[in-house]
Motif scaffolding. Structure first.
Motif, PDB file in Angstrom:
ATOM      1  N   ILE A 164      -3.730   4.677  -1.765  1.00  0.00           N
ATOM      2  CA  ILE A 164      -4.954   5.120  -1.254  1.00  0.00           C
ATOM      3  C   ILE A 164      -4.772   6.653  -1.304  1.00  0.00           C
ATOM      4  CG2 ILE A 164      -6.213   4.878   1.007  1.00  0.00           C
ATOM      5  CD1 ILE A 164      -5.257   2.312   1.469  1.00  0.00           C
TER       6      ILE A 164
ATOM      7  N   THR B  98     -12.912  -3.220   0.432  1.00  0.00           N
ATOM      8  CA  THR B  98     -12.449  -1.757  -0.015  1.00  0.00           C
ATOM      9  C   THR B  98     -11.110  -1.846  -0.518  1.00  0.00           C
ATOM     10  OG1 THR B  98     -13.486  -0.593   1.861  1.00  0.00           O
ATOM     11  CG2 THR B  98     -11.623   0.433   1.016  1.00  0.00           C
ATOM     12  N   LEU B  99     -10.361  -2.956  -0.115  1.00  0.00           N
ATOM     13  CA  LEU B  99      -8.864  -2.827  -0.555  1.00  0.00           C
ATOM     14  C   LEU B  99      -8.504  -4.267  -1.376  1.00  0.00           C
ATOM     15  CD1 LEU B  99      -7.129  -1.650   2.815  1.00  0.00           C
ATOM     16  CD2 LEU B  99      -7.892  -0.443   0.752  1.00  0.00           C
TER      17      LEU B  99
ATOM     18  N   THR C 273      -7.671   3.393  -4.440  1.00  0.00           N
ATOM     19  CA  THR C 273      -8.789   3.668  -3.597  1.00  0.00           C
ATOM     20  C   THR C 273      -8.684   5.176  -3.363  1.00  0.00           C
ATOM     21  OG1 THR C 273      -8.824   1.467  -2.699  1.00  0.00           O
ATOM     22  CG2 THR C 273      -9.744   3.480  -1.335  1.00  0.00           C
TER      23      THR C 273
ATOM     24  N   LEU D  43       0.748  -1.090  -0.128  1.00  0.00           N
ATOM     25  CA  LEU D  43      -0.197  -0.213  -0.108  1.00  0.00           C
ATOM     26  C   LEU D  43       0.894   1.247   0.304  1.00  0.00           C
ATOM     27  CD1 LEU D  43      -2.539  -1.107   2.641  1.00  0.00           C
ATOM     28  CD2 LEU D  43      -2.769  -1.406   0.201  1.00  0.00           C
TER      29      LEU D  43
ATOM     30  N   ARG E 219      -1.793  -1.222  -4.124  1.00  0.00           N
ATOM     31  CA  ARG E 219      -3.007  -0.374  -4.237  1.00  0.00           C
ATOM     32  C   ARG E 219      -2.228   1.001  -3.602  1.00  0.00           C
ATOM     33  NH1 ARG E 219      -8.421  -0.707  -4.402  1.00  0.00           N
ATOM     34  NH2 ARG E 219      -8.299  -2.791  -4.809  1.00  0.00           N
TER      35      ARG E 219
END
Length: 644
Positions: free
Chosen positions: A369, A446-447, A401, A270, A367
């Motif tokens: 964020i 969400t992830l 996200t 992340l 991902r």
């Protein structure tokens, strides 16, 4: 010998007394309390309770209760929650229960205040450094009141609302003989609901463009069965008499994503990309971002990795890739962030993707964020430029996200573009309760993506269906040819996610004002419905790709006609209630017999167990919008809640 035994006995007793005293003192330094809304006396969930001068903090539970350990009875507790004034109290004695009432901001007369505005710049070594600060005079609900300059840098916010929303052209009815196919990309975003809630809680109806009905519907989870076999989601369909026009039918199509236990989820790489520009100063922005990211940090495992990138006038990395086990290091980096300066969002996105690629996990979840209000004003900043930038970056298997924060200058349209084009999802965080929902309760969905580029196509049978209208999804419509085109981007689905779409259907043989007014075609023969498959209403087809795949797969189901009046599920009733509410908020041209009473009737029949209280909250919001729609002011809306 006797004295030795006596001495040993005394030492043992002293040890026991010391141990008991330590536990006793520890218990005596535990503070219990409740935090409530001073106006409605409703408990405030996820309010922050911290000890000033220390890193000790906790969040209130659903009933507003909290429990925190203090070092001394002279400790100062700081209690805060988005939408309420912050309160500090000195604890004079332990062992008693504190009852704390926070005043809603809307009920407090605002006084001018002086805040410090810090710009975070990044030196060549990638470490954050502070630029000279400039005073900013007072701000209310994210809207500041004066311009200031310093060292040839200008910091300002506007005295008027500069929030941006794309316009919505409502879907119309389509004649099945002319247009038998309806095609769209799924949408699991729910940002519109929490944003609408923010407007209603501040005593006003949401503006045009802020209400996306499909996002209102998909804010809630529905009780669909888990998928069986290799397809990562189940398809479910149900129809019955339309609540706002009994001559029509309302069809619900629901997808249920496979739920993967958190322990079995792949490792995550992340990058927290955090906007620390001047527009993020207010309490409901950067402070809420920091609290949200610390909540997310608590969910991470040892195998997960986190890096932090910030951007203001420029962008830089403030934390290298760090194991989720080192939570203190991650939280210290988050706590150190301050706001100030202009907003180079494009530079931040580029750097975040670069760092994500450097730590890329082949079998993991990669991902970015992004936490921002979307108010980019330096470098790549237009909607078209941001769209192109994200499309270029998304091709390496890195998902996005987008978490939106704040009010007054919130750029909803830009957040939508970033999430849609970045193979990601979009949520609006209006408080710690919503942060908990998105980042804790729905952590996997969400992830962690289980299917990408998910497209849905419905073919209606003209034998049984005269016309249809898709409710919502206006910005997700696709051409019929796009369904089989694997190069066409579409929505993504996370672990445990549900997706619900509703169609209003005009049955064959039912006359209506929506399609009967169209003249017959002149240059082609009049089309007629065939008699084949006379027991079928429609066929639902879904195309999707695996998270790392480039070739789509197809699955489908047939929905058959039934004559009996079946009992309709709570899923159908509640989604119908939300859809009806969305039409009322949007002043839809298809309201027909819809009203707030119908919404409340349906919702109250389908509240169910509601462990998190989301459906009960929906009912409260409907009552607020009903009061506001009737021309009452925000105090009247607040009075409705007070009477509950």
């Amino acid at each position: 010998m006797r004295y030795a035994k006596y001495a040993a006995c005394m030492i043992s007793c002293l040890v026991l007394i010391t141990i008991f005293s330590s536990f006793s003192n520890r218990d005596s330094n535990i503070i219990n309390g409740f935090v409530r809304d001073a106006v409605t006396q409703q408990p405030i969930e996820a309010a922050s309770v911290s000890i000033e001068g220390s890193r000790t903090s906790t969040l209130t539970l659903k009933d507003g209760s909290f429990r925190i350990e203090i070092a001394s009875t002279k400790a100062v507790l700081r209690i805060s929650s988005t939408g309420f004034t912050t309160q500090s109290i000195t604890v004079l004695a332990s062992g008693r229960v504190l009852n704390i009432n926070l005043q809603p901001i809307r009920n407090v007369k605002q006084q001018p205040s002086s805040n410090r505005l810090e710009e975070v710049a990044v030196a060549d070594n990638g470490r954050a450094r502070q630029q000279p600060s400039v005073a900013l005079q007072g701000s209310v609900a994210g809207i500041a009141v004066r311009n200031n300059t310093g060292r040839n840098k200008k910091y300002f916010t506007t005295e008027h609302n500069t929030e941006e929303y794309d316009g919505i052209t409502e879907n119309r009815f389509h004649d099945v003989l002319q247009s038998p196919l309806s095609t769209f990309s799924i949408d699991v975003d729910a940002a519109s609901y929490s944003n609408v809630r923010r407007f209603l809680n501040h005593g006003q109806l949401p503006p045009a463009g802020a209400v996306r009905t499909e996002e209102l519907i998909n804010y809630f989870n529905y009780d669909y069965p888990q998928p069986k076999g290799e397809v990562p989601f189940s398809i479910n369909a149900e129809y019955g008499p339309c609540p706002w026009n009994p001559e029509h039918q309302l069809l619900s199509i629901g997808l249920q994503g496979k739920t993967i236990p958190v322990d079995n989820l792949p490792a995550s790489n992340l990058v927290f990309l955090i906007d620390v520009s001047g527009s993020m100063m207010s309490e409901e922005k950067l402070p809420l971002v920091k609290s949200s990211m610390k909540l997310l940090t608590d969910q991470l495992r040892e195998q997960d990795k986190v890096a932090i990138v910030v951007y203001a006038g420029s962008a830089g990395q403030v934390l290298g890739s760090t194991s989720g086990a080192d939570k203190r290091k991650i939280k210290d980096a988050i706590d150190a962030l301050e706001a100030g300066g202009s907003t180079a969002g494009g530079a931040g996105i580029k750097l975040a993707y670069k760092i994500a690629r450097e730590s890329f996990m082949l079998e993991g979840n990669n991902r970015v964020i992004l936490c921002t209000d979307g108010d980019f004003n330096v470098g790549v900043s237009s909607n078209a430029a941001m769209e192109k930038l994200v499309e270029e970056e998304r091709g390496d298997g890195i998902f996005l996200t987008v978490l939106g924060y704040g009010m007054g200058n919130y750029k909803d349209s830009r957040m939508q573009i970033l999430a849609d084009k970045g193979n990601g999802n979009h949520a609006y965080i209006d408080g710690m309760s919503e942060a908990k929902k998105v980042l804790v309760n729905e952590f996997g969905g969400t992830l962690f993506t289980i299917a990408k580029d998910v497209k849905l196509q419905v073919e209606f049978n003209p034998v049984n269906v005269r016309a249809y209208r898709l409710i919502g999804y206006e910005n997700r419509l696709l051409n019929k040819e796009d369904f089989n085109n694997d190069k066409k981007d579409a929505g993504d689905m996370g672990s445990g996610h549900t997706v619900t779409a509703l169609y209003e259907i005009i049955p064959a043989g039912v006359h209506n004002k929506f399609t009967d007014s169209v003249d017959a075609l002149k240059y082609q023969p009049k089309q007629k419905a065939t008699t084949g498959a006379s027991n079928e209403m429609l066929t639902v087809k879904v195309r999707y790709k695996s998270p790392r795949g480039n070739k789509s797969m197809l699955t489908d189901m047939v929905v058959r006609k039934h004559n009996s009046r079946r009992d309709l599920s709570a899923n159908w009733k509640f989604s119908a209630a939300v859809a009806c509410w969305g039409m009322l908020l949007n002043n839809s041209g298809f309201i027909q017999q819809a009203d707030h009473a119908k919404v409340l009737e349906l919702a109250q029949q389908a509240t169910g167990a509601d462990p998190e209280g989301y459906r009960a909250e929906f009912i409260r919001l409907v009552k607020k919008s009903q009061a506001l729609s009737a021309g009452r002011n925000k105090d009247a809306a607040a009075e409705i809640l007070t009477r509950e």
